[in-house]
Design an enzyme around this catalytic site. Sequence first.
Site: not given
Lengths: 312, 312
Positions: B26-27, B219, B221, B252, B261
């Site tokens: 997803r991300d 989470h 990065h 992002c 990430n």
Amino acid sequence: MTRDLPMTVPSPGLPDHVTIYEVGARDGLQNEAAVVPVEVKAEFLHRLAAAGLPVLEATSFVHPKWVPQLADAADLLNRLVRAEGVDYPVLVPNERGLDRALEAGVSHVAIFGSATETFAKRNLNRTLDEQFAMFAPVVQRALSAGLRVRGYVSMCFGDPWEGAVAPEQVASVARRLVEMGCHQLSLGDTIGTGTPGHVDAVLDACVAAGVPVRQLAVHFHDTYGQALANTLTALRRGVRTVDASAGGLGGCPYAESATGNLATEDLVWMLDGLGIGHGVDLDALVGTSVWMAEQLGRPSPSRVVRALTGGA
Amino acid sequence: MTRDLPMTVPSPGLPDHVTIYEVGARDGLQNEAAVVPVEVKAEFLHRLAAAGLPVLEATSFVHPKWVPQLADAADLLNRLVRAEGVDYPVLVPNERGLDRALEAGVSHVAIFGSATETFAKRNLNRTLDEQFAMFAPVVQRALSAGLRVRGYVSMCFGDPWEGAVAPEQVASVARRLVEMGCHQLSLGDTIGTGTPGHVDAVLDACVAAGVPVRQLAVHFHDTYGQALANTLTALRRGVRTVDASAGGLGGCPYAESATGNLATEDLVWMLDGLGIGHGVDLDALVGTSVWMAEQLGRPSPSRVVRALTGGA
């Protein structure tokens, strides 16, 4: 919009100040395929000093046959305009290297030892005992001449041929080098496999063997992405000197799959966030690494350099 | 010569087991320029499950106009052969997204909130209060339907427009989402500027605001290389769920200079070294990331993937 900054939040148990021992000009350039012109090396060192780095390992007096990248060591030191208060150690592999370093008028040398029999054999063509026999007169003569001597211990966290390396083995080598007269030992994770619990175990073993933690430095490679987490662990354990390489230059060509050292910029970012003093101007350092990357014709592997320069 | 391995040395104060919440599908894919075919996505999820990952965020029911990369969400879930014991949450931005997720028969959804007014405005075109008003019926209806709801809190460690973000601000948003009914909150360092002391400060603020640490996930990065040091810090503070992205996929696109990430492989390496259970087969995971990198036509940014595959 100004550039990103870390928010400064100190963490209990960490020091107020860390000494960054910059290895880019030696460990970094030694492991680049390209031979960098001597005037570019001098300019690199001048820029690193201007960026505030307090210790710059300048070059190595290894035989040019083995490391042609640093064949210009004497010429480089001759061109170098030394900045006030900056320390410029040089690597000396043996007595012949020490002779050349003494001729060049250095005040600080480093020797490069192995924690394992196999790497001593591969890198120096010697057993561990023969390694110490080779280093003893180097250290003795350097101390007699009033020099300080740093001892590198490589393969402290694993060896590509032997696999696991016992922390007690590392501690035994470290103790012999300190007894020989080294004022500081740099414990190297040459292949980059170490993780935080392992870092504590190696440091604990060294201290248990009688090596004071204030004499220990750490030298992490970021091959497996662990270098900064390991550095944080070492700082919590009392280490106050951290080796790093501007822009992440370098690695170890004798160790399969080894990539660059911890990038100085990534270290500086963490220290800034933790409110730990280091004296380095990050923007000046990033500018220097970008400039050196241009000289080498390849991008910097430092995450901070890439982020602050748009991923270039 | 077998491949490098970390030596396993546990560290006191760390858990026996960590849950890796895999966000690559997803991300990761949401932030790739290329639109990956739905059958490749399904294969990616099948491979990740086979590699032992226990939680796979599968896709997002965001409007295709905003994220065309995930326009195939319903089709993907329809093709997915769910592995026994694996959790497949999906992101739902709003009630319309929830409707589509419910139609697809999911049992676990995630909402994506902001810690800052500016990012709420930029990402959702809402104030923070309007953000909560939008999420409240989504969470309520999901809970009524028997679903679990994860809440993402983005920009917890800095915002490219606002700069520093107060930990109390993050804690206030986290508390409102937990009070709304989220079973877990994922605290995101969306721009990657956070450092270890800052991580402790944000976690402390959340706990002080009444959010139990067992409900917190992190989470990170790796934009500035800090993700793994920050993860280690969060584990020491009691966090037991860590978001990561296979091969370091994603980032992002709304946050300038944000890169990927934390790579799942780099996390697994550290956990293996620390003797912390996670259930993932690293070689199978690396093989999956290499395969996905081939689909995307670019190398993986994961250090572990690059080291174990010769820097490819």
